[in-house]
Design a protein around this motif. Structure first.
Motif, PDB file in Angstrom:
ATOM      1  N   GLY A 120      11.481 -13.150   5.753  1.00 40.68           N
ATOM      2  CA  GLY A 120      12.172 -12.979   7.017  1.00 40.68           C
ATOM      3  C   GLY A 120      11.356 -12.341   8.125  1.00 40.68           C
ATOM      4  N   SER A 121      10.095 -12.051   7.865  1.00 42.23           N
ATOM      5  CA  SER A 121       9.253 -11.413   8.882  1.00 42.23           C
ATOM      6  C   SER A 121       8.034 -12.267   9.183  1.00 42.23           C
ATOM      7  N   LEU A 122       7.445 -12.002  10.334  1.00 40.50           N
ATOM      8  CA  LEU A 122       6.254 -12.721  10.753  1.00 40.50           C
ATOM      9  C   LEU A 122       5.020 -11.853  10.501  1.00 40.50           C
ATOM     10  N   TYR A 123       3.961 -12.468   9.962  1.00 40.01           N
ATOM     11  CA  TYR A 123       2.708 -11.773   9.685  1.00 40.01           C
ATOM     12  C   TYR A 123       1.571 -12.575  10.294  1.00 40.01           C
ATOM     13  N   ALA A 124       0.572 -11.891  10.816  1.00 38.30           N
ATOM     14  CA  ALA A 124      -0.568 -12.578  11.424  1.00 38.30           C
ATOM     15  C   ALA A 124      -1.860 -11.921  10.962  1.00 38.30           C
ATOM     16  N   TYR A 125      -2.824 -12.773  10.601  1.00 28.58           N
ATOM     17  CA  TYR A 125      -4.125 -12.279  10.138  1.00 28.58           C
ATOM     18  C   TYR A 125      -5.232 -13.125  10.743  1.00 28.58           C
ATOM     19  N   GLU A 126      -6.374 -12.509  10.967  1.00 25.59           N
ATOM     20  CA  GLU A 126      -7.532 -13.289  11.399  1.00 25.59           C
ATOM     21  C   GLU A 126      -7.935 -14.232  10.274  1.00 25.59           C
ATOM     22  N   ASN A 127      -8.368 -15.418  10.655  1.00 31.86           N
ATOM     23  CA  ASN A 127      -8.707 -16.459   9.691  1.00 31.86           C
ATOM     24  C   ASN A 127     -10.147 -16.313   9.200  1.00 31.86           C
ATOM     25  N   THR A 128     -10.495 -15.112   8.820  1.00 32.64           N
ATOM     26  CA  THR A 128     -11.839 -14.816   8.330  1.00 32.64           C
ATOM     27  C   THR A 128     -11.710 -13.989   7.063  1.00 32.64           C
ATOM     28  N   CYS A 129     -12.128 -14.568   5.961  1.00 37.82           N
ATOM     29  CA  CYS A 129     -12.007 -13.884   4.670  1.00 37.82           C
ATOM     30  C   CYS A 129     -12.968 -12.696   4.599  1.00 37.82           C
ATOM     31  N   PRO A 130     -12.504 -11.538   4.100  1.00 37.71           N
ATOM     32  CA  PRO A 130     -13.396 -10.382   3.993  1.00 37.71           C
ATOM     33  C   PRO A 130     -14.480 -10.564   2.932  1.00 37.71           C
ATOM     34  N   HIS A 131     -14.375 -11.588   2.086  1.00 39.98           N
ATOM     35  CA  HIS A 131     -15.419 -11.817   1.086  1.00 39.98           C
ATOM     36  C   HIS A 131     -16.672 -12.364   1.746  1.00 39.98           C
ATOM     37  N   GLN A 132     -16.621 -13.622   2.200  1.00 42.92           N
ATOM     38  CA  GLN A 132     -17.807 -14.210   2.838  1.00 42.92           C
ATOM     39  C   GLN A 132     -17.450 -15.017   4.081  1.00 42.92           C
ATOM     40  N   GLY A 133     -16.328 -14.709   4.687  1.00 44.60           N
ATOM     41  CA  GLY A 133     -16.015 -15.308   5.976  1.00 44.60           C
ATOM     42  C   GLY A 133     -15.310 -16.651   5.938  1.00 44.60           C
ATOM     43  N   PRO A 186       8.453 -15.025  -6.438  1.00 45.13           N
ATOM     44  CA  PRO A 186       8.533 -15.522  -5.061  1.00 45.13           C
ATOM     45  C   PRO A 186       8.718 -14.429  -4.014  1.00 45.13           C
ATOM     46  N   SER A 187       9.009 -13.190  -4.438  1.00 49.33           N
ATOM     47  CA  SER A 187       9.153 -12.104  -3.463  1.00 49.33           C
ATOM     48  C   SER A 187       7.794 -11.569  -3.005  1.00 49.33           C
ATOM     49  N   ASP A 188       6.717 -12.056  -3.628  1.00 47.37           N
ATOM     50  CA  ASP A 188       5.368 -11.572  -3.314  1.00 47.37           C
ATOM     51  C   ASP A 188       4.466 -12.769  -3.010  1.00 47.37           C
ATOM     52  N   PRO A 189       4.631 -13.384  -1.831  1.00 43.51           N
ATOM     53  CA  PRO A 189       3.843 -14.584  -1.515  1.00 43.51           C
ATOM     54  C   PRO A 189       2.376 -14.257  -1.272  1.00 43.51           C
ATOM     55  N   ARG A 190       1.525 -15.196  -1.639  1.00 44.85           N
ATOM     56  CA  ARG A 190       0.072 -15.009  -1.531  1.00 44.85           C
ATOM     57  C   ARG A 190      -0.571 -16.189  -0.821  1.00 44.85           C
ATOM     58  N   VAL A 191      -1.743 -15.934  -0.236  1.00 44.42           N
ATOM     59  CA  VAL A 191      -2.595 -17.004   0.268  1.00 44.42           C
ATOM     60  C   VAL A 191      -3.918 -16.889  -0.471  1.00 44.42           C
ATOM     61  N   VAL A 192      -4.461 -18.044  -0.867  1.00 48.05           N
ATOM     62  CA  VAL A 192      -5.676 -18.087  -1.669  1.00 48.05           C
ATOM     63  C   VAL A 192      -6.796 -18.682  -0.822  1.00 48.05           C
ATOM     64  N   CYS A 193      -7.862 -17.918  -0.631  1.00 46.79           N
ATOM     65  CA  CYS A 193      -8.965 -18.397   0.191  1.00 46.79           C
ATOM     66  C   CYS A 193      -9.570 -19.657  -0.427  1.00 46.79           C
ATOM     67  N   PRO A 194      -9.757 -20.710   0.385  1.00 53.89           N
ATOM     68  CA  PRO A 194     -10.254 -21.976  -0.171  1.00 53.89           C
ATOM     69  C   PRO A 194     -11.725 -21.945  -0.589  1.00 53.89           C
ATOM     70  N   TRP A 195     -12.474 -20.941  -0.204  1.00 54.30           N
ATOM     71  CA  TRP A 195     -13.890 -20.947  -0.561  1.00 54.30           C
ATOM     72  C   TRP A 195     -14.129 -20.468  -1.983  1.00 54.30           C
ATOM     73  N   HIS A 196     -13.636 -19.310  -2.364  1.00 49.84           N
ATOM     74  CA  HIS A 196     -13.930 -18.771  -3.700  1.00 49.84           C
ATOM     75  C   HIS A 196     -12.701 -18.244  -4.411  1.00 49.84           C
ATOM     76  N   GLY A 197     -11.519 -18.442  -3.842  1.00 53.37           N
ATOM     77  CA  GLY A 197     -10.299 -18.111  -4.557  1.00 53.37           C
ATOM     78  C   GLY A 197      -9.804 -16.684  -4.456  1.00 53.37           C
ATOM     79  N   TYR A 198     -10.366 -15.875  -3.579  1.00 57.08           N
ATOM     80  CA  TYR A 198      -9.780 -14.552  -3.405  1.00 57.08           C
ATOM     81  C   TYR A 198      -8.334 -14.718  -2.941  1.00 57.08           C
TER      82      TYR A 198
END
Ligand code: FES
Length: 120
Positions: A33-46, A75-87
């Motif tokens: 129910g909330s909005l979240y925003a993050y820069e599209n740059t992974c802290p691993h290798q960008g 489902p109460s803890d949604p995740r996004v998985v970085c497409p480069w190395h899976g973080y």
């Protein structure tokens, strides 16, 4: 400076869009129910982390004797998985579940009358 960046209707519950704003590309996510925003740059290798797979957290269940009882989705803890190395990162906190020091850079956003604004 507050700037309109999207329509609220473009990000339904469980959804995500990736957009360019002045100075950055960001991912907008709506979860719990909330909005979240993050820069599209992974802290691993960008890598373009906000464009990764959206999945619920996976938990391993244990029997009382400590043996494995299988996995389940949370489902109460949604995740996004970085497409480069899976973080993997929590959409709710931006943190890597195994190391809280590794986190996405959040972008302050708000909504008013169906419009999403970012503080730039
Ligand atoms: S750049 Fe994202 S996991 Fe490596």
């Amino acid at each position: 400076m507050k700037q309109a960046i999207a329509k609220s209707a473009d990000i339904p519950e469980g959804g995500r869009i990736v957009i360019d704003i002045p100075g950055a590309t960001i991912g907008l996510f709506r979860a719990a129910g909330s909005l979240y925003a993050y820069e599209n740059t992974c802290p691993h290798q960008g890598g373009p982390v906000c464009q990764g797979l959206l999945i619920p957290a996976v938990e391993e269940r244990l029997n009382k004797d400590g043996t494995a009882a299988g996995f389940r989705f949370d489902p109460s803890d949604p995740r996004v998985v970085c497409p480069w190395h899976g973080y993997e990162f929590s959409i709710l906190t931006g943190r890597h579940p195994g190391n809280a020091a590794i986190r996405l850079r959040s972008v302050p956003v708000s909504e008013e009358e169906g419009i999403v604004y970012a503080e730039l």
